[in-house]
Scaffold this motif. Structure first.
Motif, mmCIF file in Angstrom:
data_model
loop_
_atom_site.group_PDB
_atom_site.id
_atom_site.type_symbol
_atom_site.label_atom_id
_atom_site.label_comp_id
_atom_site.label_asym_id
_atom_site.label_seq_id
_atom_site.Cartn_x
_atom_site.Cartn_y
_atom_site.Cartn_z
ATOM 1 N N ASN A 63 28.860 -22.466 -12.166
ATOM 2 C CA ASN A 63 27.780 -23.169 -12.478
ATOM 3 C C ASN A 63 26.292 -23.324 -12.221
ATOM 4 O OD1 ASN A 63 26.295 -26.307 -13.062
ATOM 5 N ND2 ASN A 63 27.802 -26.644 -11.231
ATOM 6 N N VAL A 64 25.175 -22.662 -12.747
ATOM 7 C CA VAL A 64 24.544 -22.057 -12.147
ATOM 8 C C VAL A 64 23.470 -22.402 -13.386
ATOM 9 C CG1 VAL A 64 25.462 -19.786 -11.238
ATOM 10 C CG2 VAL A 64 24.781 -19.977 -13.676
ATOM 11 N N PRO A 65 21.990 -22.424 -12.845
ATOM 12 C CA PRO A 65 20.962 -23.016 -13.830
ATOM 13 C C PRO A 65 20.615 -21.610 -15.125
ATOM 14 C CG PRO A 65 20.196 -22.593 -11.338
ATOM 15 C CD PRO A 65 21.341 -21.863 -11.488
ATOM 16 N N ILE A 66 20.625 -22.059 -15.896
ATOM 17 C CA ILE A 66 20.024 -21.864 -17.365
ATOM 18 C C ILE A 66 18.672 -21.459 -17.655
ATOM 19 C CG2 ILE A 66 20.569 -20.867 -20.123
ATOM 20 C CD1 ILE A 66 23.600 -22.094 -19.445
ATOM 21 N N GLY A 67 17.570 -20.951 -18.031
ATOM 22 C CA GLY A 67 16.388 -20.646 -18.308
ATOM 23 C C GLY A 67 16.317 -20.513 -20.195
ATOM 24 N N GLN A 68 15.698 -21.256 -19.948
ATOM 25 C CA GLN A 68 15.120 -20.878 -21.671
ATOM 26 C C GLN A 68 13.312 -19.935 -21.691
ATOM 27 O OE1 GLN A 68 16.948 -20.815 -24.937
ATOM 28 N NE2 GLN A 68 15.074 -20.214 -25.280
ATOM 29 N N THR A 69 13.582 -19.068 -22.844
ATOM 30 C CA THR A 69 12.474 -18.795 -23.025
ATOM 31 C C THR A 69 11.200 -20.193 -23.324
ATOM 32 O OG1 THR A 69 10.804 -16.917 -23.749
ATOM 33 C CG2 THR A 69 12.292 -17.509 -24.970
ATOM 34 N N THR A 70 10.156 -20.466 -23.214
ATOM 35 C CA THR A 70 8.940 -20.834 -24.476
ATOM 36 C C THR A 70 8.698 -20.377 -25.195
ATOM 37 O OG1 THR A 70 7.493 -20.867 -23.070
ATOM 38 C CG2 THR A 70 9.083 -23.192 -22.335
ATOM 39 N N ARG A 71 9.290 -19.826 -25.472
ATOM 40 C CA ARG A 71 7.877 -18.484 -26.988
ATOM 41 C C ARG A 71 8.699 -19.176 -28.199
ATOM 42 N NH1 ARG A 71 7.482 -12.481 -26.306
ATOM 43 N NH2 ARG A 71 6.599 -11.799 -28.787
ATOM 44 N N GLU A 72 7.823 -19.335 -28.907
ATOM 45 C CA GLU A 72 8.738 -19.635 -29.692
ATOM 46 C C GLU A 72 8.844 -18.466 -30.896
ATOM 47 O OE1 GLU A 72 6.151 -22.159 -31.340
ATOM 48 O OE2 GLU A 72 6.683 -23.977 -30.134
ATOM 49 N N GLY A 73 9.894 -18.694 -32.684
ATOM 50 C CA GLY A 73 9.462 -17.245 -33.187
ATOM 51 C C GLY A 73 9.839 -15.852 -32.609
#
Length: 299
Positions: A63-73
């Motif tokens: 259980n660790v944090p997940i990051g997600q890029t905000t870059r689109e497309g």
């Protein structure tokens, strides 16, 4: 007792299935107490990739944090979603969609909170580029460059081709400016596990005997159209990160590495970078298979 090293994994889960095997390696070493995985960050715009990350982590009880890029497309067309769709669908039958936070926010927060962190990149370097360009904010009075200088022990990258210098390797080619910025602005030493280090290390065959609901197995079989065997670029990189003291690693002398606009590598005398590969590729494939299929004990 040796120290437990801290890691952040940045992955482009989606365009290839070896990222999933690489995450399984990290999860198994984390659960064994042999490393501390602080977070997993996803660098493509396919938000279903976060479900794949969460599914693999959940399988191993991580259980660790997940990051997600905000870059689109970015890398989110159907041809690079062959397994993120079915793995996400299976995950969401029993779970809510994976919780994420913006990749840059998570990177800055963790580097403000921790020291001696190793960053491991097994995909394009867009999140690293965003970090290095970032300014002081409410998270930290330091710029991204300063946070890297303060908190990053080492950067390990699956990227570049150091055998065929006319070949622009995929991860570098996906965001050449980010790769170039890293070579110019990253104060931490960089170790590259190039295309040649994983090209002939073939793994995944033993996944056929794993449970069908195992998300790594699902990723491989969907990506490969029913097969299981794949090159091991990302697995080799992560295995070097978690087990660099194996005497069979061949680490180059320190040098300078830059990238041309066509993503080809330029290696010259200098400092700040090294390349690595494993001496016995057949033995390495056996090791990696044992980790991802669960048959090998992590000691």
């Amino acid at each position: 007792m040796s120290e437990t090293r801290k890691f952040i994994l940045d992955t482009d889960i989606g365009p290839d299935c070896d990222d999933c095997g690489a995450l399984a390696i990290f999860d198994r070493f984390h659960k064994a107490g042999l490393c501390e995985l602080l977070a997993v960050i996803h660098c493509t715009s396919d938000v279903l990739g976060a479900d794949v990350i969460a599914s693999i982590n959940d399988w191993y009880g991580v259980n660790v944090p997940i990051g997600q890029t905000t870059r689109e497309g970015f890398l989110c067309t159907p041809d690079v979603m062959r397994y993120t769709v079915p793995v996400s669908e299976a995950y969401r039958k029993t779970h809510a969609p994976a919780e994420t936070e913006p990749a840059l926010t998570l990177l800055r927060r963790l580097l403000a909170e921790h020291r001696d962190v190793t960053l491991v990149f097994v995909g394009p370097l867009n999140n690293m580029g965003d970090l290095l360009k970032s300014s002081a904010d409410a998270i930290s009075p330091l710029t991204g460059e300063e946070l890297v200088a303060q908190s990053v022990r080492e950067v390990i990258v699956m990227g570049g081709n150091f055998e065929n210098f006319s070949h622009g390797e995929y991860n570098i080619a996906c965001d050449v400016p980010a790769a170039q910025l890293m070579t110019e602005k990253c104060a931490a030493p960089i170790v590259y596990c190039g295309f040649e280090a994983g090209e002939h290390v073939l793994t995944g065959a033993t996944l056929e005997g794993c449970p069908e609901e195992y998300p790594v197995r699902m990723a491989y079989v969907n990506y490969l159209g029913g097969g299981f065997v794949r090159n091991s670029w990302d697995l080799v990189t992560v295995y070097y990160a978690v087990n660099p003291d194996d005497g069979r690693w061949i680490l180059s002398d320190e040098c300078s590495i830059r990238y041309r606009d066509d993503a080809t590598a330029v290696v010259t005398e200098g400092t700040g970078a090294r390349t690595v590969r494993f001496a016995d590729e057949a033995a390495l494939a056996e090791i990696l298979n044992g980790i991802i299929d669960g048959s090998a004990e992590i000691l």
